[in-house]
Design a protein around this motif. Structure first.
Motif, PDB file in Angstrom:
ATOM      1  N   HIS A  76      23.333   6.587  39.309  1.00 44.87           N
ATOM      2  CA  HIS A  76      24.103   5.937  38.252  1.00 44.87           C
ATOM      3  C   HIS A  76      24.635   4.599  38.758  1.00 44.87           C
ATOM      4  O   HIS A  76      25.298   3.882  38.022  1.00 44.87           O
ATOM      5  N   ALA A 120      14.289  18.317  26.756  1.00 49.77           N
ATOM      6  CA  ALA A 120      14.967  17.547  27.802  1.00 49.77           C
ATOM      7  C   ALA A 120      14.097  16.385  28.271  1.00 49.77           C
ATOM      8  O   ALA A 120      14.591  15.302  28.580  1.00 49.77           O
ATOM      9  N   PHE A 135      14.121  23.198  26.723  1.00 51.98           N
ATOM     10  CA  PHE A 135      15.018  24.332  26.979  1.00 51.98           C
ATOM     11  C   PHE A 135      15.445  24.846  25.607  1.00 51.98           C
ATOM     12  O   PHE A 135      16.300  24.222  24.964  1.00 51.98           O
ATOM     13  N   PRO A 143      21.452   7.682  31.063  1.00 50.97           N
ATOM     14  CA  PRO A 143      22.776   8.281  30.844  1.00 50.97           C
ATOM     15  C   PRO A 143      22.805   9.759  31.204  1.00 50.97           C
ATOM     16  O   PRO A 143      21.746  10.362  31.427  1.00 50.97           O
ATOM     17  N   ASN A 144      23.974  10.348  31.228  1.00 48.62           N
ATOM     18  CA  ASN A 144      24.089  11.785  31.500  1.00 48.62           C
ATOM     19  C   ASN A 144      23.242  12.563  30.496  1.00 48.62           C
ATOM     20  O   ASN A 144      23.263  12.277  29.299  1.00 48.62           O
ATOM     21  N   GLY A 145      22.497  13.512  31.020  1.00 50.20           N
ATOM     22  CA  GLY A 145      21.690  14.362  30.139  1.00 50.20           C
ATOM     23  C   GLY A 145      20.394  13.710  29.672  1.00 50.20           C
ATOM     24  O   GLY A 145      19.704  14.243  28.801  1.00 50.20           O
ATOM     25  N   ALA A 146      20.011  12.575  30.266  1.00 47.90           N
ATOM     26  CA  ALA A 146      18.806  11.857  29.822  1.00 47.90           C
ATOM     27  C   ALA A 146      17.516  12.572  30.221  1.00 47.90           C
ATOM     28  O   ALA A 146      16.463  12.336  29.631  1.00 47.90           O
ATOM     29  N   GLY A 147      17.585  13.404  31.252  1.00 45.98           N
ATOM     30  CA  GLY A 147      16.375  14.118  31.688  1.00 45.98           C
ATOM     31  C   GLY A 147      15.876  13.702  33.058  1.00 45.98           C
ATOM     32  O   GLY A 147      14.772  14.065  33.457  1.00 45.98           O
ATOM     33  N   LYS A 148      16.716  12.995  33.824  1.00 45.14           N
ATOM     34  CA  LYS A 148      16.288  12.523  35.160  1.00 45.14           C
ATOM     35  C   LYS A 148      16.053  13.702  36.109  1.00 45.14           C
ATOM     36  O   LYS A 148      15.001  13.815  36.725  1.00 45.14           O
ATOM     37  N   THR A 149      17.066  14.567  36.212  1.00 44.38           N
ATOM     38  CA  THR A 149      16.940  15.711  37.132  1.00 44.38           C
ATOM     39  C   THR A 149      15.801  16.618  36.698  1.00 44.38           C
ATOM     40  O   THR A 149      15.024  17.093  37.532  1.00 44.38           O
ATOM     41  N   THR A 150      15.668  16.847  35.395  1.00 45.91           N
ATOM     42  CA  THR A 150      14.598  17.712  34.902  1.00 45.91           C
ATOM     43  C   THR A 150      13.239  17.106  35.285  1.00 45.91           C
ATOM     44  O   THR A 150      12.346  17.813  35.746  1.00 45.91           O
ATOM     45  N   GLU A 195      20.128  11.483  43.096  1.00 44.70           N
ATOM     46  CA  GLU A 195      21.505  11.026  43.385  1.00 44.70           C
ATOM     47  C   GLU A 195      21.853  11.057  44.870  1.00 44.70           C
ATOM     48  O   GLU A 195      22.837  11.695  45.263  1.00 44.70           O
ATOM     49  N   ASN A 245      16.126  22.366  22.704  1.00 37.17           N
ATOM     50  CA  ASN A 245      16.416  21.049  23.285  1.00 37.17           C
ATOM     51  C   ASN A 245      15.229  20.537  24.109  1.00 37.17           C
ATOM     52  O   ASN A 245      14.823  21.177  25.074  1.00 37.17           O
TER      53      ASN A 245
HETATM   54  N1  LIG Z   1      18.321  24.933  33.087  1.00 34.46           N
HETATM   55  C1  LIG Z   1      18.629  24.361  31.934  1.00 34.46           C
HETATM   56  N2  LIG Z   1      18.819  25.097  30.821  1.00 34.46           N
HETATM   57  C2  LIG Z   1      19.113  24.521  29.636  1.00 34.46           C
HETATM   58  N3  LIG Z   1      19.239  23.189  29.449  1.00 34.46           N
HETATM   59  C3  LIG Z   1      19.069  22.405  30.527  1.00 34.46           C
HETATM   60  C4  LIG Z   1      18.766  22.943  31.828  1.00 34.46           C
HETATM   61  N4  LIG Z   1      18.640  21.908  32.699  1.00 34.46           N
HETATM   62  C5  LIG Z   1      18.868  20.789  31.998  1.00 34.46           C
HETATM   63  N5  LIG Z   1      19.125  21.077  30.697  1.00 34.46           N
HETATM   64  C6  LIG Z   1      19.385  20.113  29.616  1.00 34.46           C
HETATM   65  O1  LIG Z   1      18.374  19.139  29.673  1.00 34.46           O
HETATM   66  C7  LIG Z   1      18.908  17.852  29.390  1.00 34.46           C
HETATM   67  C8  LIG Z   1      18.592  16.912  30.549  1.00 34.46           C
HETATM   68  O2  LIG Z   1      19.364  17.313  31.683  1.00 34.46           O
HETATM   69  P1  LIG Z   1      19.192  16.616  33.095  1.00 34.46           P
HETATM   70  O3  LIG Z   1      20.023  17.391  34.061  1.00 34.46           O
HETATM   71  O4  LIG Z   1      17.765  16.467  33.381  1.00 34.46           O
HETATM   72  O5  LIG Z   1      19.824  15.177  32.821  1.00 34.46           O
HETATM   73  P2  LIG Z   1      20.197  14.012  33.837  1.00 34.46           P
HETATM   74  O6  LIG Z   1      19.599  12.764  33.286  1.00 34.46           O
HETATM   75  O7  LIG Z   1      19.818  14.390  35.213  1.00 34.46           O
HETATM   76  O8  LIG Z   1      21.772  13.968  33.668  1.00 34.46           O
HETATM   77  P3  LIG Z   1      22.961  13.541  34.693  1.00 34.46           P
HETATM   78  O9  LIG Z   1      22.870  12.068  34.860  1.00 34.46           O
HETATM   79  O10 LIG Z   1      24.184  13.955  33.938  1.00 34.46           O
HETATM   80  O11 LIG Z   1      22.763  14.318  35.972  1.00 34.46           O
HETATM   81  C9  LIG Z   1      20.386  18.051  29.131  1.00 34.46           C
HETATM   82  O12 LIG Z   1      20.566  18.156  27.726  1.00 34.46           O
HETATM   83  C10 LIG Z   1      20.690  19.370  29.814  1.00 34.46           C
HETATM   84  O13 LIG Z   1      21.741  20.041  29.158  1.00 34.46           O
END
Ligand SMILES: Nc1ncnc2c1ncn2[C@@H]1O[C@H](COP(=O)(O)OP(=O)(O)OP(=O)(O)O)[C@@H](O)[C@H]1O
Length: 304
Positions: A244, A70, A65, A89-96, A212, A68
């Motif tokens: 989590h 991800a 992104f 952890p938060n922001g690790a990239g799981k959802t992505t 989640e 960044n």
């Molecule tokens: N649409 C987007 N635009 C810009 N950055 C994004 C977008 N989606 C995710 N990110 C960034 O990508 C990184 C990974 O985010 P992601 O949501 O995949 O993390 P996560 O592991 O699911 O976190 P959490 O446990 O907090 O849900 C983060 O730095 C987030 O800010």
């Protein structure tokens, strides 16, 4: 034992002061962190054999992104019949990662194969085999729960009778009997999760990808939901979920991966990933350890 040495949880009721101000004065502040209790490491079920067919094969996934990154080259194999937990952890990239697996977000590089079907070359076939609970639920919430289930079933090509039969089973299994005739927009967060999960399961997919699924779900409903998923896996289904809740992952999953800063730092059977520690300890170790809670003295200055 001196009063100041009594752990907060063991303060006898008779000594609990009447006012909040007094309470602040006597509740002891432990000087050293209490050593964490050793837990017996159990495994919910044996992981499928290493030569079981791969239901999900992720290879070299990348998502950026702007500046960044991800997801930074994630590769994972999930075998048929596995209950696979993704932690990080938060922001690790799981959802992505899960969004790229389920066709919600196009990868910058890498491949996703579901039952040997390339999920991005042949999305229709891949989606037929997959049930998805996305992170940010965007449901048609002006429908009632029953209508949403019906819509999900027919969208997946099921006939009217099958949808009605399966809807009744799912409504009973998720305990949504009293809610099905209300608009989904009026559901609580936990009820919304349940109806969304029921919708994800109605076409009996081979693979469930759940972001989640237990967030906002009460403990009784979480136990029911776990039962439903365990039965699904016992019947040959495969679940990949992010959470989590380390205890929950240890209780239900046979395999796991720890993702930190867009990379897989550990993956395999639960025992391989834990390496003799609890999953939480291993996670904290890999994610960079606990942060010292210092430098926040202002927090004790209380504005009143
Ligand atoms: N649409 C987007 N635009 C810009 N950055 C994004 C977008 N989606 C995710 N990110 C960034 O990508 C990184 C990974 O985010 P992601 O949501 O995949 O993390 P996560 O592991 O699911 O976190 P959490 O446990 O907090 O849900 C983060 O730095 C987030 O800010």
């Amino acid at each position: 034992m001196l009063a100041t040495e009594v752990p907060a949880t063991e303060v006898p009721t008779a000594e609990v002061p009447a006012t909040a101000a007094q309470a602040v004065a006597v509740i002891p502040v432990p000087k050293k962190p209490t050593p964490r209790k050793k837990r017996t490491l159990r495994v919910a079920r044996p992981a499928p054999p290493a030569d079981a067919p791969r239901v999900l094969a992720i290879d070299g996934l990348v998502k950026r992104f702007g500046p960044n990154t991800a997801v930074d080259g994630i590769s994972l194999d999930v075998r048929a019949g596995s209950f696979f937990g993704l932690v990080g952890p938060n922001g690790a990239g799981k959802t992505t990662t899960l969004s790229m697996v389920t066709g919600l977000l196009r990868p910058d590089a890498g491949t996703v194969r579901i039952h040997n079907i390339d999920a991005w070359d042949n999305p229709r076939a891949a989606k037929r085999a997959t049930g998805v609970l996305p992170d940010r639920l965007r449901l048609f919430d002006r429908l009632t729960g029953a209508q949403l289930l019906y819509y999900s079933g027919v969208l997946r090509g099921l006939d009217n009778r099958t949808v009605r039969e399966r809807s009744a089973d799912l409504i009973a299994a998720f305990g949504l009997e009293d809610a099905v005739d209300r608009l989904v927009a009026d559901y609580s967060a936990g009820m919304t999760k349940k109806i969304a999960l029921a919708c994800a399961m109605i076409h009996s997919p081979r693979l469930l990808v759940l972001d989640e699924p237990f967030e906002s779900v009460d403990p009784v409903s979480a136990a029911n939901l776990t039962d439903i998923l365990e039965r699904y896996v016992a019947g040959g289904g495969t679940v990949v979920l992010s959470s989590h809740g380390m205890d929950l992952i240890e209780r239900v999953c046979d395999s796991a991966a720890i993702i930190v800063a867009g990379r897989v730092l550990a993956a395999g059977t639960l025992d391989e990933v834990r390496g003799g520690q609890t999953l939480e300890d291993r996670f904290v170790e890999l994610a960079g350890g606990r942060k010292a809670a210092e430098g926040m003295e202002w927090l004790h200055s209380f504005s009143d």
